[in-house]
Design a protein around this motif. Structure first.
Motif, PDB file in Angstrom:
ATOM      1  N   GLU A  71      -7.066  13.162   4.763  1.00  0.00           N
ATOM      2  CA  GLU A  71      -7.495  12.802   6.122  1.00  0.00           C
ATOM      3  C   GLU A  71      -8.808  12.007   6.098  1.00  0.00           C
ATOM      4  O   GLU A  71      -9.030  11.142   6.944  1.00  0.00           O
ATOM      5  CB  GLU A  71      -7.605  14.027   7.030  1.00  0.00           C
ATOM      6  N   GLU A  74      -7.824   8.461   5.091  1.00  0.00           N
ATOM      7  CA  GLU A  74      -7.241   7.785   6.254  1.00  0.00           C
ATOM      8  C   GLU A  74      -8.331   7.383   7.237  1.00  0.00           C
ATOM      9  O   GLU A  74      -8.298   6.292   7.806  1.00  0.00           O
ATOM     10  CB  GLU A  74      -6.208   8.701   6.923  1.00  0.00           C
ATOM     11  N   SER A  77     -10.133   4.302   6.008  1.00  0.00           N
ATOM     12  CA  SER A  77      -9.285   3.120   6.218  1.00  0.00           C
ATOM     13  C   SER A  77      -9.321   2.695   7.682  1.00  0.00           C
ATOM     14  O   SER A  77      -9.366   1.500   7.987  1.00  0.00           O
ATOM     15  CB  SER A  77      -7.846   3.420   5.789  1.00  0.00           C
ATOM     16  N   ARG A  78      -9.317   3.663   8.587  1.00  0.00           N
ATOM     17  CA  ARG A  78      -9.394   3.365  10.020  1.00  0.00           C
ATOM     18  C   ARG A  78     -10.753   2.757  10.367  1.00  0.00           C
ATOM     19  O   ARG A  78     -10.832   1.801  11.141  1.00  0.00           O
ATOM     20  CB  ARG A  78      -9.144   4.646  10.828  1.00  0.00           C
ATOM     21  N   GLN A 172      -3.390  -2.134  13.521  1.00  0.00           N
ATOM     22  CA  GLN A 172      -2.590  -1.899  12.314  1.00  0.00           C
ATOM     23  C   GLN A 172      -1.526  -2.976  12.127  1.00  0.00           C
ATOM     24  O   GLN A 172      -1.244  -3.380  11.003  1.00  0.00           O
ATOM     25  CB  GLN A 172      -1.922  -0.530  12.369  1.00  0.00           C
ATOM     26  N   GLN A 183      -2.605  -0.325   2.532  1.00  0.00           N
ATOM     27  CA  GLN A 183      -1.345   0.411   2.609  1.00  0.00           C
ATOM     28  C   GLN A 183      -0.898   0.887   1.220  1.00  0.00           C
ATOM     29  O   GLN A 183      -0.239   1.901   1.100  1.00  0.00           O
ATOM     30  CB  GLN A 183      -0.252  -0.495   3.184  1.00  0.00           C
TER      31      GLN A 183
END
Length: 186
Positions: A71, A74, A77-78, A172, A183
């Motif tokens: 998490e 992620e 990356s966000r 995205q 990705q």
């Protein structure tokens, strides 16, 4: 008044976020290279949020025992994806640094003061110190809870720094070419 997006600073930030996430640079290198001084509010908010993922007391990378959980990976990356976009940062001002650290210091000093008062003057001298400590602890928690509720009411916090899920989904789908590799990374 709309603050302009600082494209060069955001590009640098996105690159640093990815390199830090992937263990290519240390926390000290991340902080030293961060584009401080920009008027783009997204940059200070991103740095404040990312600080929660590492220990700034010593230099390390996000590998081994400091490795990000899925998490966290992620989230980084966000964060980088937001920096890659030209969306304005719409969240209310928040430094993401709770008063918990200062509160712990105050509580520790207070406990020492209560012990000194108890041993020097008896339990009657320690009671006001203990009451003050309980009040301070309550105030610190109330302040942090209020700030968190204000922040969460402003948008969908699960996609922060995007303000709403649709912005995140659009970003995205329209990734810049250099972000496609996100990705493929674990």
């Amino acid at each position: 008044m709309t603050v302009p997006i600082d494209r060069p600073a955001r590009d640098l930030a996105a690159n640093l976020i990815r390199r830090f996430r992937d263990g290519e640079i240390s926390n000290d290198q991340f902080e030293d290279q961060w584009p401080n001084g920009s008027e783009d509010p997204a940059l200070s908010a991103l740095k404040g949020m990312i600080r929660q993922f590492y220990d700034d007391r010593y230099e390390h990378t996000l590998t081994w025992r400091h490795a990000l959980k899925p998490e966290g990976h992620e989230a980084f990356s966000r964060f980088a994806l937001f920096a890659d976009n030209d969306l304005p940062y719409q969240w209310p001002p928040h430094d993401f640094i709770g008063a918990g650290g200062l509160g712990c210091f105050v509580i520790t000093v207070g406990i020492l003061a209560a012990l000194i008062a108890f041993f020097k003057f008896g339990w009657m001298a320690a009671v006001p110190v203990v009451i003050l400590l309980l009040w301070l602890d309550w105030r610190i928690h109330a302040r942090n809870d209020r700030a968190q509720r204000t922040l969460e009411a402003a948008g969908d916090f699960t996609v922060w720094p995007f303000i709403q899920t649709t912005d995140y989904e659009i970003a995205q789908k329209s990734k810049r070419p250099e972000t496609i590799n996100d990705q493929l990374r674990p």
